[in-house]
Scaffold this active site. Structure first.
Site, mmCIF file in Angstrom:
data_model
loop_
_atom_site.group_PDB
_atom_site.id
_atom_site.type_symbol
_atom_site.label_atom_id
_atom_site.label_comp_id
_atom_site.label_asym_id
_atom_site.label_seq_id
_atom_site.Cartn_x
_atom_site.Cartn_y
_atom_site.Cartn_z
ATOM 1 N N TYR A 6 0.829 -1.217 0.000
ATOM 2 C CA TYR A 6 0.000 0.000 0.000
ATOM 3 C C TYR A 6 0.861 1.264 0.000
ATOM 4 O O TYR A 6 0.433 2.301 -0.487
ATOM 5 C CB TYR A 6 -0.984 -0.013 1.183
ATOM 6 C CG TYR A 6 -2.167 -0.918 0.908
ATOM 7 C CD1 TYR A 6 -3.338 -0.419 0.358
ATOM 8 C CD2 TYR A 6 -2.093 -2.288 1.160
ATOM 9 C CE1 TYR A 6 -4.413 -1.250 0.076
ATOM 10 C CE2 TYR A 6 -3.159 -3.129 0.886
ATOM 11 C CZ TYR A 6 -4.315 -2.605 0.341
ATOM 12 O OH TYR A 6 -5.378 -3.424 0.050
ATOM 13 N N GLU A 37 -8.067 -7.546 4.735
ATOM 14 C CA GLU A 37 -7.215 -8.581 4.119
ATOM 15 C C GLU A 37 -6.522 -9.414 5.204
ATOM 16 O O GLU A 37 -6.385 -10.633 5.080
ATOM 17 C CB GLU A 37 -6.213 -7.927 3.144
ATOM 18 C CG GLU A 37 -6.929 -7.490 1.853
ATOM 19 C CD GLU A 37 -6.281 -6.353 1.077
ATOM 20 O OE1 GLU A 37 -5.059 -6.149 1.219
ATOM 21 O OE2 GLU A 37 -7.000 -5.653 0.332
HETATM 22 C C1 HEM Z 1 -6.651 1.795 -1.661
HETATM 23 C C2 HEM Z 1 -5.922 1.116 -2.519
HETATM 24 C C3 HEM Z 1 -6.437 0.198 -3.587
HETATM 25 C C4 HEM Z 1 -7.604 0.227 -4.293
HETATM 26 C C5 HEM Z 1 -8.744 1.224 -4.191
HETATM 27 C C6 HEM Z 1 -7.581 -0.907 -5.194
HETATM 28 C C7 HEM Z 1 -8.599 -1.226 -6.075
HETATM 29 C C8 HEM Z 1 -8.632 -2.374 -6.836
HETATM 30 C C9 HEM Z 1 -9.742 -2.788 -7.673
HETATM 31 C C10 HEM Z 1 -11.032 -2.016 -7.868
HETATM 32 C C11 HEM Z 1 -9.426 -3.969 -8.235
HETATM 33 C C12 HEM Z 1 -10.297 -4.811 -9.181
HETATM 34 C C13 HEM Z 1 -10.973 -5.896 -8.346
HETATM 35 C C14 HEM Z 1 -11.849 -6.823 -9.188
HETATM 36 O O1 HEM Z 1 -12.826 -6.358 -9.756
HETATM 37 O O2 HEM Z 1 -11.558 -8.000 -9.276
HETATM 38 C C15 HEM Z 1 -8.111 -4.314 -7.776
HETATM 39 C C16 HEM Z 1 -7.429 -5.440 -8.175
HETATM 40 C C17 HEM Z 1 -6.095 -5.604 -7.940
HETATM 41 N N1 HEM Z 1 -5.309 -4.862 -7.093
HETATM 42 FE FE1 HEM Z 1 -5.866 -3.269 -6.018
HETATM 43 N N2 HEM Z 1 -6.410 -1.577 -5.034
HETATM 44 C C18 HEM Z 1 -5.683 -0.939 -4.067
HETATM 45 C C19 HEM Z 1 -4.449 -1.313 -3.591
HETATM 46 C C20 HEM Z 1 -3.671 -2.291 -4.158
HETATM 47 C C21 HEM Z 1 -2.335 -2.616 -3.748
HETATM 48 C C22 HEM Z 1 -1.584 -1.975 -2.597
HETATM 49 C C23 HEM Z 1 -1.896 -3.608 -4.569
HETATM 50 C C24 HEM Z 1 -0.529 -4.271 -4.577
HETATM 51 C C25 HEM Z 1 0.471 -3.849 -5.280
HETATM 52 C C26 HEM Z 1 -2.974 -3.930 -5.473
HETATM 53 C C27 HEM Z 1 -2.947 -4.911 -6.436
HETATM 54 C C28 HEM Z 1 -4.040 -5.351 -7.143
HETATM 55 C C29 HEM Z 1 -3.997 -6.462 -8.086
HETATM 56 C C30 HEM Z 1 -2.760 -7.270 -8.456
HETATM 57 C C31 HEM Z 1 -5.290 -6.623 -8.580
HETATM 58 C C32 HEM Z 1 -5.773 -7.638 -9.634
HETATM 59 C C33 HEM Z 1 -5.534 -7.005 -10.982
HETATM 60 C C34 HEM Z 1 -5.984 -7.840 -12.159
HETATM 61 O O3 HEM Z 1 -6.399 -8.988 -11.995
HETATM 62 O O4 HEM Z 1 -5.901 -7.305 -13.265
HETATM 63 N N3 HEM Z 1 -4.026 -3.111 -5.204
HETATM 64 N N4 HEM Z 1 -7.660 -3.343 -6.927
#
Ligand code: HEM
Ligand SMILES: Cc1cc2nc3c(=O)[nH]c(=O)nc-3n(C[C@H](O)[C@H](O)[C@H](O)COP(=O)(O)OP(=O)(O)OC[C@H]3O[C@@H](n4cnc5c(N)ncnc54)[C@H](O)[C@@H]3O)c2cc1C
Length: 456
Positions: free
Chosen positions: A105, A147
């Site tokens: 994060y 988480e």
């Molecule tokens: C407040 C912070 C964050 C928000 C608002 C956010 C938001 C999101 C959203 C909306 C999704 C799509 C979920 C779905 O529909 O399946 C997602 C997926 C993902 N997020 Fe985050 N995220 C945050 C922080 C992080 C962090 C810190 C990481 C790590 C580096 C991360 C890594 C990922 C990954 C790897 C995916 C899956 C992407 C994919 O399959 O294409 N996110 N996140």
């Protein structure tokens, strides 16, 4: 990476909340540019993150849109975060399935705020950046805590090597993989409908790639089963056109053999049949194509539990060659008087053989089915689970609700990232999109460049 690097939770001030709310319309205009810039810069500086992020979703822009939409929704509902409960749960489940850690994060926060500055330029005043920083960390803490709870439910919170015990062809395009833990210990417990993440090397990328696959049968201690459709790279709307062939599904079909090793995480996901909630209520399972997989886990769980609740399975398939688990479905339907299936096949290659297993031609047509014998619409507790292409799920949910089903009883699972796009958002044109409250008075509008005046 350790949790200690995460800054302590300091709630945003009222003024910061007001700034974030009032700058939300700017995000609506620039959100995807900001998140695309964020991903480009972050991946450029930290290439190892290519392994966590689905690079196909990066190339086609789906993940940039998903992140932009979630940040936008957060800004809109920042003073009523309960509205976002289901969305946050879906994201946290996806994050946990990819073993996202608290320290990630810090990285995301840094690159996101830098991207806002880069895209908005001088319009991103220090007050705006501070406000977004404070609110980012509020959301980050909510997600980190959730988480952590998910990780605590698991016996093993990391990647775990599995052996491909068996590969079984279920149709011309779907193959099941029976996956046994190499350490000989039991698999994690899961709820029917949940998924695991698989990580494999693909020839198109230097970094391994992660993909989610629904567990396609009921819980047993020895193995997980996933059932994977090959994305062959043919455009379904125009088969003469070549589309991008799926990286991971083709490796799983063609390269991964019985006896090979695969790295998996643990079951996650908020789309599941809760056997304890309304245990007598009817269940209606509606699938299109490979969307059959999470629903098959639900069906097999009900079979294992000796459930007597009424059940209808409604499935849409192209026809025999694309139809996975058809024989199993037919056999199960014959075992209960109050269970039946209605299968629609477009190429008319299937045939039905009893009242418990009807086959119809053409497109799945809910309004033509019996509202009670098939859809149990007069029972307010009926649970509906839909899985299939996006437009299929949106349309069927709308139809069920218009026929009288309660929206909260209709759940669907997307085999993609982000929420389903229902309609294009109207572009903000002319004038200043920033709401004119006291918190933003005197600031420069990031879109029009005008100075924001306070409204009456
Ligand atoms: C407040 C912070 C964050 C928000 C608002 C956010 C938001 C999101 C959203 C909306 C999704 C799509 C979920 C779905 O529909 O399946 C997602 C997926 C993902 N997020 Fe985050 N995220 C945050 C922080 C992080 C962090 C810190 C990481 C790590 C580096 C991360 C890594 C990922 C990954 C790897 C995916 C899956 C992407 C994919 O399959 O294409 N996110 N996140
Ligand atoms: C919760 C969940 C559960 C799932 N369960 C299952 C399941 O049970 N069974 C199953 O088969 N799948 C399931 N999926 C889908 C699965 O995770 C993969 O998305 C799927 O296997 C395709 O991955 P791939 O690497 O083969 O294709 P990718 O390479 O990721 O491509 C995916 C799609 O995007 C298009 N695309 C990608 N990049 C571009 C580009 N640059 N230009 C144009 N188009 C592009 C491709 O044409 C293709 O249609 C699930 C997904 C989720 C999120």
């Amino acid at each position: 990476m350790t949790e200690s690097v995460v800054p302590p939770m300091v709630p945003p001030t009222e003024e910061q909340i007001a700034i974030v709310k009032s700058t939300a319309p700017v995000l609506e205009v620039h959100g995807v540019t900001i998140t695309s810039t964020f991903y480009k810069n972050m991946h450029g500086d930290i290439p190892a993150l290519h392994e966590i992020f689905n690079q196909a979703n990066q190339q086609n822009g789906h993940q940039a849109r998903a992140l932009a939409m979630s940040v936008l929704a957060y800004a809109k509902y920042i003073d009523n975060l309960a509205v976002l409960g289901e969305t946050v749960e879906l994201i946290c489940q996806k994050h946990a399935s990819l073993v996202i850690e608290p320290a990630h994060y810090n990285i995301v926060g840094k690159y996101l705020l830098e991207a806002i500055k880069e895209v908005l330029g001088d319009a991103a005043t220090p007050a705006i950046i501070d406000a977004w920083g404070a609110c980012y960390w509020q959301l980050a803490h909510i997600m980190i805590n959730r988480e952590e709870e998910i990780y605590k439910e698991k016996a093993n919170r990391d990647w775990r090597p599995f052996t491909v015990e068996k590969k079984i062809k279920e149709s011309d395009e779907v193959t099941s993989f029976y996956l046994k833990p190499k350490d000989g210990k039991p698999v994690e417990t899961y709820k029917p409908g949940q998924y695991i993440t698989v990580k494999v090397a693909v020839p198109q990328q230097e970094w391994k790639q992660c993909r989610q696959y629904s567990l396609s049968t009921s819980q047993n201690p020895e193995y997980y089963r996933i059932s994977v459709k090959r994305i062959d790279g043919v455009d379904v709307k125009d088969p003469s056109q070549q589309a991008h062939p799926g990286w991971v599904s083709n490796v799983l079909h063609d390269t991964v053999k019985e006896g090979d090793s695969l790295d998996l995480t643990f079951p996650c996901g908020s789309f599941f049949l809760d056997s304890e909630a309304n245990p007598e209520a009817p269940v209606v399972l509606i699938s299109g194509g490979v969307g059959v997989t999470p629903l098959m886990a639900m069906l097999n769980t009900l079979v294992d539990n000796g459930s007597e609740r009424p059940l209808t399975w409604i499935h849409a398939t192209r026809g025999q060659s694309a139809y996975a688990f058809g024989d199993h479905l037919k056999a199960v339907m014959k075992t209960k008087k109050n269970w039946h299936a209605v299968v629609y096949n477009r190429d008319l290659t299937l045939s039905g053989d009893s009242d418990n297993y009807k086959v119809l031609g053409g497109k799945l047509d809910l309004p033509s089915l019996d509202r009670n014998a098939d859809l149990y619409l007069d029972n307010p507790n009926t649970q509906y689970f839909i899985c299939g292409p996006d437009s299929f799920m949106v349309e069927l949910k709308d139809i069920l609700v218009s026929l009288g089903a309660s929206a909260e009883n209709v759940k669907y699972e997307r085999f993609g990232t982000g929420d389903v796009v229902r309609e294009p958002k109207p572009a903000v044109t002319g004038g200043c999109p920033v709401s004119h409250g006291s918190a933003t008075a005197g600031m420069k509008c990031p879109v029009s460049g005008a100075i924001v005046e306070q409204s009456a």
